[in-house]
Design a protein around this motif. Sequence first.
Motif, PDB file in Angstrom:
ATOM      1  N   VAL A   1       0.832  -1.203   0.000  1.00 47.13           N
ATOM      2  CA  VAL A   1       0.000   0.000   0.000  1.00 47.13           C
ATOM      3  C   VAL A   1       0.865   1.250   0.000  1.00 47.13           C
ATOM      4  O   VAL A   1       0.654   2.178  -0.796  1.00 47.13           O
ATOM      5  CB  VAL A   1      -0.948   0.010   1.229  1.00 47.13           C
ATOM      6  N   TYR A   2       1.869   1.286   0.872  1.00 50.57           N
ATOM      7  CA  TYR A   2       2.737   2.466   0.957  1.00 50.57           C
ATOM      8  C   TYR A   2       3.537   2.673  -0.324  1.00 50.57           C
ATOM      9  O   TYR A   2       3.687   3.800  -0.802  1.00 50.57           O
ATOM     10  CB  TYR A   2       3.686   2.343   2.149  1.00 50.57           C
TER      11      TYR A   2
ATOM     12  N   VAL B   1     -12.345  -3.629  -1.491  1.00 51.34           N
ATOM     13  CA  VAL B   1     -11.150  -3.873  -0.678  1.00 51.34           C
ATOM     14  C   VAL B   1     -10.649  -5.306  -0.852  1.00 51.34           C
ATOM     15  O   VAL B   1      -9.439  -5.547  -0.950  1.00 51.34           O
ATOM     16  CB  VAL B   1     -11.438  -3.586   0.807  1.00 51.34           C
ATOM     17  N   ILE B   2     -11.563  -6.264  -0.914  1.00 49.46           N
ATOM     18  CA  ILE B   2     -11.127  -7.656  -1.029  1.00 49.46           C
ATOM     19  C   ILE B   2     -10.972  -8.095  -2.485  1.00 49.46           C
ATOM     20  O   ILE B   2     -10.358  -9.135  -2.753  1.00 49.46           O
ATOM     21  CB  ILE B   2     -12.076  -8.617  -0.281  1.00 49.46           C
ATOM     22  N   ARG B   3     -11.503  -7.325  -3.412  1.00 46.60           N
ATOM     23  CA  ARG B   3     -11.369  -7.677  -4.825  1.00 46.60           C
ATOM     24  C   ARG B   3     -10.082  -7.115  -5.436  1.00 46.60           C
ATOM     25  O   ARG B   3      -9.543  -7.668  -6.383  1.00 46.60           O
ATOM     26  CB  ARG B   3     -12.562  -7.150  -5.623  1.00 46.60           C
ATOM     27  N   ARG B   4      -9.598  -6.032  -4.860  1.00 47.17           N
ATOM     28  CA  ARG B   4      -8.401  -5.379  -5.407  1.00 47.17           C
ATOM     29  C   ARG B   4      -7.159  -6.189  -5.042  1.00 47.17           C
ATOM     30  O   ARG B   4      -6.909  -6.481  -3.876  1.00 47.17           O
ATOM     31  CB  ARG B   4      -8.290  -3.952  -4.881  1.00 47.17           C
ATOM     32  N   LEU B   5      -6.340  -6.536  -6.034  1.00 46.47           N
ATOM     33  CA  LEU B   5      -5.142  -7.343  -5.827  1.00 46.47           C
ATOM     34  C   LEU B   5      -3.997  -6.433  -5.411  1.00 46.47           C
ATOM     35  O   LEU B   5      -3.343  -5.807  -6.252  1.00 46.47           O
ATOM     36  CB  LEU B   5      -4.801  -8.105  -7.111  1.00 46.47           C
ATOM     37  N   VAL B   6      -3.733  -6.354  -4.131  1.00 44.20           N
ATOM     38  CA  VAL B   6      -2.684  -5.497  -3.586  1.00 44.20           C
ATOM     39  C   VAL B   6      -1.445  -6.339  -3.286  1.00 44.20           C
ATOM     40  O   VAL B   6      -1.495  -7.247  -2.466  1.00 44.20           O
ATOM     41  CB  VAL B   6      -3.162  -4.795  -2.294  1.00 44.20           C
ATOM     42  N   GLY B   7      -0.355  -6.074  -3.987  1.00 46.39           N
ATOM     43  CA  GLY B   7       0.887  -6.783  -3.718  1.00 46.39           C
ATOM     44  C   GLY B   7       0.997  -8.163  -4.333  1.00 46.39           C
ATOM     45  O   GLY B   7       2.000  -8.843  -4.138  1.00 46.39           O
ATOM     46  N   GLY B   8      -0.034  -8.617  -5.020  1.00 44.94           N
ATOM     47  CA  GLY B   8       0.004  -9.937  -5.632  1.00 44.94           C
ATOM     48  C   GLY B   8      -0.810 -10.973  -4.867  1.00 44.94           C
ATOM     49  O   GLY B   8      -1.304 -10.720  -3.771  1.00 44.94           O
ATOM     50  N   LYS B   9      -0.949 -12.154  -5.455  1.00 41.26           N
ATOM     51  CA  LYS B   9      -1.816 -13.188  -4.889  1.00 41.26           C
ATOM     52  C   LYS B   9      -1.347 -13.678  -3.520  1.00 41.26           C
ATOM     53  O   LYS B   9      -2.157 -13.886  -2.606  1.00 41.26           O
ATOM     54  CB  LYS B   9      -1.913 -14.375  -5.859  1.00 41.26           C
TER      55      LYS B   9
END
Length: 286
Positions: free
Chosen positions: A134-135, A177-185
């Motif tokens: 996120v950062y 929030v849970i659908r967005r792929l943050v940082g990879g799987k």
Amino acid sequence: MAGKRTVLTVRLRRLAAMLHEMRETAGLSKEVVSAKTGINVTTLYRIETAQARPQRRTLTAMLELYEIPEPQRSDALQLLVDALKPGMARSFEDAVSEVYGAYINFEAEALSARFFQASYVPGLLQTAAYATAVYQTTMPKISDQVVEQRIRAREERSWVLTKDDPLELWVVLDEAVIRRLVGGKEVMREQFERLRYHTEKRNVILQILPFDAGAHPGMLGSFTLLDFPDPADPELVYVEGIASDELIEGHPEVRRYGVMFDQLRAMALSPRDSIDMISDTMRDLE
């Protein structure tokens, strides 16, 4: 100067409210108080709005002018002593804004917190890998050192969920929030496991606001409501913004956010169905 700013704490806010009420009860204007004590009017304003801590001699002069008897006089002096103690945010003040530092201090002493998050998992529930992603995306120009400090701040803050009298946490997350792929799987799988782990605790409630719920009050942005165990400490709202964050006090405005949160949790899936949605999303990552 870093490390010397006055970061708001629960006790400093309580002392400020007490001094404002004492002056009002005494029927004195700030100008009259200034003339009789030599305390600058601007300084009085900053003390009464918790933007500055009074020195002991300043506080004593105010109490004498207001003719405050015991035990109220001792209570005010003890509040000043307590306000001088470093808050939860002290060890990483340089890495966070003044408002966010104040929020961390309030969160550490709150009875309950109600979160609505539209974009990402709340900091208290984030894994280190998720927080880093996120950062790095939202603040690409900050140094690795600051990122590490902020992640450490998140890890230390999570203590409020496991202490003897834990924070009562109620979180409503937009489905995005849970659908967005943050940082990879892998990062998301670990984050989902963290969410499921926390929802097994009695003091944590998590709900997902599904896309098919349609338009909702939270479309204006994320916010947090904090309630405190002592009636002398009124609830407040922390609002996250792109340019800056804000702490909001005052019954009408705080109540408006309370109504918004009630609407959001009523529109959201039940806690059980929310965990099922998270589990299904985890399986989709396979």
